[in-house]
Design a protein around this motif. Structure first.
Motif, PDB file in Angstrom:
ATOM      1  N   GLY A 292       0.740  -1.242   0.380  1.00  0.00           N
ATOM      2  CA  GLY A 292      -0.052  -0.307   0.152  1.00  0.00           C
ATOM      3  C   GLY A 292       0.697   1.443  -0.190  1.00  0.00           C
ATOM      4  O   GLY A 292       1.797   1.600  -0.757  1.00  0.00           O
ATOM      5  N   GLU A 293       0.982   1.969   1.081  1.00  0.00           N
ATOM      6  CA  GLU A 293       1.550   3.424   1.239  1.00  0.00           C
ATOM      7  C   GLU A 293       2.711   3.061   1.775  1.00  0.00           C
ATOM      8  O   GLU A 293       2.393   2.385   2.598  1.00  0.00           O
ATOM      9  CB  GLU A 293       0.508   4.674   1.383  1.00  0.00           C
ATOM     10  N   PRO A 294       3.564   3.750   1.225  1.00  0.00           N
ATOM     11  CA  PRO A 294       4.846   3.260   2.084  1.00  0.00           C
ATOM     12  C   PRO A 294       4.703   3.926   3.448  1.00  0.00           C
ATOM     13  O   PRO A 294       3.841   4.472   3.852  1.00  0.00           O
ATOM     14  CB  PRO A 294       5.638   4.169   1.408  1.00  0.00           C
ATOM     15  N   ILE A 295       5.343   2.981   4.604  1.00  0.00           N
ATOM     16  CA  ILE A 295       5.328   3.145   5.723  1.00  0.00           C
ATOM     17  C   ILE A 295       6.759   4.066   6.435  1.00  0.00           C
ATOM     18  O   ILE A 295       7.445   4.190   6.214  1.00  0.00           O
ATOM     19  CB  ILE A 295       5.531   1.676   6.384  1.00  0.00           C
ATOM     20  N   ARG A 296       5.799   5.069   7.057  1.00  0.00           N
ATOM     21  CA  ARG A 296       6.832   5.949   7.752  1.00  0.00           C
ATOM     22  C   ARG A 296       6.974   5.210   9.321  1.00  0.00           C
ATOM     23  O   ARG A 296       6.919   5.131  10.091  1.00  0.00           O
ATOM     24  CB  ARG A 296       5.671   7.249   8.011  1.00  0.00           C
ATOM     25  N   SER A 297       8.474   4.910   8.758  1.00  0.00           N
ATOM     26  CA  SER A 297       8.609   3.725   9.968  1.00  0.00           C
ATOM     27  C   SER A 297       9.849   5.259  10.728  1.00  0.00           C
ATOM     28  O   SER A 297      11.200   4.965  10.942  1.00  0.00           O
ATOM     29  CB  SER A 297       9.144   2.606   9.568  1.00  0.00           C
ATOM     30  N   VAL A 298       9.443   5.343  12.693  1.00  0.00           N
ATOM     31  CA  VAL A 298      10.543   6.294  12.960  1.00  0.00           C
ATOM     32  C   VAL A 298      11.039   5.038  13.596  1.00  0.00           C
ATOM     33  O   VAL A 298      11.018   4.537  14.648  1.00  0.00           O
ATOM     34  CB  VAL A 298       9.198   6.797  14.281  1.00  0.00           C
TER      35      VAL A 298
END
Length: 125
Positions: free
Chosen positions: A16-22
């Motif tokens: 899906g949408e790229p994941i913003r991984s903190v």
């Protein structure tokens, strides 16, 4: 407090949408790991109160430069800076993943999507 991070442990491929991984966050900055599959994008946006600096680890993409939809190729090894209020985002037009680390500073820099006027991607290599 941990000061050394293995970025590969934060990469989260998704269909899906790229994941913003903190990776880590403080009041001074947010460090994020991105894994952008071929055909995926981070939509053009701005940080109205701060800067976003990307270090490209692998892959390549078309980096949005402005609201007109102008792009410029970015590659592994590049460091790309979007100063306060500068439009930026990326489209992975390649057949390999685009992997990079983003540092947004300060952490409360804000986030606003930007509507692109035309979608004319630069076709230069």
């Amino acid at each position: 407090m941990t000061r050394i991070f293995n970025s590969s442990k934060f990469l989260q491929p998704t269909d899906g949408e790229p994941i913003r991984s903190v990776v880590t966050e403080s009041k001074d900055a947010v460090v994020v790991a991105w894994y952008i599959k071929p055909g995926q994008e981070i939509a053009p946006h701005i940080h109205p109160h701060g800067q976003d600096t990307w270090t490209i680890l692998s892959g390549k993409g078309k980096y949005y430069l402005d609201q007109a939809g102008t792009t410029k190729p970015i590659f592994a090894g590049d460091v790309v800076v979007a100063h306060n209020g500068c439009v930026h985002g990326v489209f992975n037009h390649d057949d390999e993943p685009l992997v990079f680390i983003s540092v947004v500073s300060p952490a409360d820099a804000g986030y606003e999507l930007v509507a692109i006027e035309t979608m004319s991607l630069d076709t230069s290599p």
